[in-house]
Structure formats: C-alpha cells, structure tokens
Design an enzyme around this catalytic site. Structure first.
Site, PDB file in Angstrom:
ATOM      1  CG  ASP A  53     -18.344 -13.143  40.265  1.00  0.00           C
ATOM      2  OD1 ASP A  53     -18.312 -11.950  40.358  1.00  0.00           O
ATOM      3  OD2 ASP A  53     -17.646 -13.718  39.412  1.00  0.00           O
ATOM      4  CE1 TYR A  58     -15.249 -15.625  34.121  1.00  0.00           C
ATOM      5  CE2 TYR A  58     -17.318 -15.848  35.467  1.00  0.00           C
ATOM      6  CZ  TYR A  58     -15.898 -15.374  35.221  1.00  0.00           C
ATOM      7  OH  TYR A  58     -15.207 -15.011  36.410  1.00  0.00           O
ATOM      8  CG  HIS A 116     -13.526  -9.966  33.756  1.00  0.00           C
ATOM      9  ND1 HIS A 116     -14.194 -10.787  33.194  1.00  0.00           N
ATOM     10  CD2 HIS A 116     -12.623 -10.459  34.652  1.00  0.00           C
ATOM     11  CE1 HIS A 116     -14.065 -11.791  33.879  1.00  0.00           C
ATOM     12  NE2 HIS A 116     -13.047 -11.897  34.629  1.00  0.00           N
ATOM     13  N   PRO A 198     -10.529 -18.481  45.920  1.00  0.00           N
ATOM     14  CG  PRO A 198     -12.693 -18.615  47.030  1.00  0.00           C
ATOM     15  CD  PRO A 198     -12.108 -18.369  45.619  1.00  0.00           C
ATOM     16  CE  LYS A 239     -16.856 -24.404  38.055  1.00  0.00           C
ATOM     17  NZ  LYS A 239     -16.046 -25.003  36.860  1.00  0.00           N
ATOM     18  CB  ILE A 246     -23.765 -26.399  46.812  1.00  0.00           C
ATOM     19  CG1 ILE A 246     -23.528 -26.057  45.439  1.00  0.00           C
ATOM     20  CG2 ILE A 246     -25.156 -25.387  47.441  1.00  0.00           C
ATOM     21  CD1 ILE A 246     -24.433 -25.983  44.397  1.00  0.00           C
ATOM     22  CD  GLU A 248     -16.607 -28.880  51.781  1.00  0.00           C
ATOM     23  OE1 GLU A 248     -15.520 -29.418  52.410  1.00  0.00           O
ATOM     24  OE2 GLU A 248     -16.551 -29.204  50.458  1.00  0.00           O
TER      25      GLU A 248
END
Length: 270
Positions: A53, A58, A116, A198, A239, A246, A248
């Site tokens: 995403d 950004y 957005h 999250p 993120k 990553i 994990e």
C-alpha cells in the site's frame, strides 16, 4: 501465503505492507535510505507479503518510485498494488493525471486506487474518473479511504458501471470505531476493508494481554494482533522497514486463533 477473498477484488494476500514514512514524509522525498527501503520491500515480497500500500502523497511520490524498484523481476500477477490520490487532486482531470503519474512511478498498473481522504469535490466527479481509469486499464479497482459509512454509501451510489471495491480506514484492537458500522457493512457486501495503523505504532507489540495469548501459540503480541484481524475478515497493512519485523509479520499468517481466544480479544479494548 494465506489469502483473503472478497466478492469484488477476489483473493488477495491476507496481510499487506504499508509504506507511510518510506521514501519521505508529507509530500517531501527522502532519498537517504533508498537502498535499505528497496531491500525491505523486496524482502517482504519474497516472504509472500505481496500486497503493498502506498500513495502519491508519501514522500511526494517517492514511496511509489521505491515500490516500483522493489517489485522489478517479480511476476506482476502475484502482486497487489494499492495507491491513493490526494483530495486536492479529486477533480476529474486531476484524478486522471495523478493516476498516470503514480502508475509511471510504479512502472505498472494499479490494482486498487483510493481517494485518500474526503474532498470538497463532489464524490461523483471523482468516481467518474475512477471508472474512466478502469476502462483505460490503468487501475483495476477503486475505493475510498477515511470515509464514514454515509460517505461510502454516497460514493457507491455514484458508481454506474463498476462497483466500489474497497475502503481503507484506521482500525485496530485499540481503535475500533468502525466496528459499529463500516466493518460490518463492508464484510456483508463483499467490500475489502483495509486496516491502517493496525499495530498502533508499536503499542500493540507491547501489550501484555496480547503477549499472554501469544504464549499459548508460541507467537508474539504483534503476530496475535495480526492473526486477529485476519480472522475478523479485514486486511491489516502494518509498516515494517527491517527484515526481522517483516519476518514477524509473515509469521503471523501461520497463527490460527482458536475461537475462544478470538472472542477474548474481541471483548477488550485499550
């Protein structure tokens, strides 16, 4: 890789990777860590986290450029790329131009294109541009981000030839406002619900209750939280910039929460 399936977008990776802060901040590119960021993104795809995403905002588009570099050499049909148009570009012609620029930076078409944030521009004008982009093959699906249920329904009513396929809002075990209406509505109508922030910027990784549940599974608090979202039917997009993180995230897809643990977590909040 565990997949989540929705009526409109089909089956996609159950967990994605967010890129806010990668490549710079609010419209400001940062090229000081490009090699590190590209390596992290490539590693995520190698680990099966092939939903990425990003957004034109950004790093002023630099995050999209980094994603484009990272995905080179991977089969395009195995990727699911999400980008977003900023509300100041919500006019019909501006949407088309923004999508063209984003696709050029990514080096490919966009699977899911989102507005957005809500805009002062009539939503039907933006949706009309989204439908034109689908016709042109520049995007496959479209949706909205940071919308209330009423705003989502208004956007749906504007769609004439295609359907609104996704909504991306803030959602976590600590921030559950959308459970009252948006999440149930999305799940009932086959709309993909994406959850940003999250892990609440690392707060959930330190939650003792999640850690306690994790001990029953040999999993971390982060992995339990992500497994909970997957079982809930939403697609979290945490993120991560380091390979260990990553790993994990990828490991969370091996956790199958038992119903009693899922319900235990569903009952509490911060």
């Amino acid at each position: 890789m565990k997949r989540a399936c929705f009526r409109l977008v089909g089956c996609i990776p159950a967990v994605g990777l967010g890129t806010w802060g990668i490549g710079g901040g609010y419209w400001a590119p940062d090229r000081s860590r490009d090699a590190e960021w590209v390596d992290a993104l490539r590693y995520a795809v190698e680990r099966g986290i092939s939903l990425i995403d990003t957004a034109e905002m950004y790093g002023g588009g630099h995050a999209e450029e980094l994603v484009g570099l990272a995905i080179r050499g991977f089969p395009r049909e195995e990727l699911f790329l999400v980008s977003k148009v900023w509300p100041s570009h919500a006019r019909y012609e501006d949407v088309l131009k923004s999508a063209e620029r984003s696709a050029a930076r990514l080096g490919t078409y966009i699977d899911l294109y989102l507005l957005h944030w809500p805009s002062d521009v009539p939503i039907c004008e933006t949706v009309r541009a989204f439908e034109a982009l689908v016709d042109r093959g520049l995007i496959r699906f479209f949706g909205v981000s940071n919308f209330t249920l009423d705003q989502i329904k208004e956007a749906e009513a504007c769609a004439k030839r295609y359907e609104l396929a996704a909504v991306q809002n803030r959602y976590s075990l600590y921030y559950r406002r959308d459970e009252a209406d948006v999440v149930p509505y999305a799940l009932a109508n086959g709309i993909m619900y994406m959850a940003y922030t999250p892990l609440e910027k690392g707060a959930l990784a330190r939650d003792r209750r999640l850690a306690e549940v994790g001990r029953r599974y040999g999993a971390t608090a982060t992995q339990i939280a992500l497994a909970w979202y997957v079982k809930r039917g939403v697609v979290p997009i945490p993120k991560a910039e380091k390979r260990a993180h990553i790993d994990e995230i990828a490991g969370s897809l091996e956790v199958e929460l038992r119903e009693e643990d899922f319900l235990e977590l569903a009952r509490w909040s911060s």
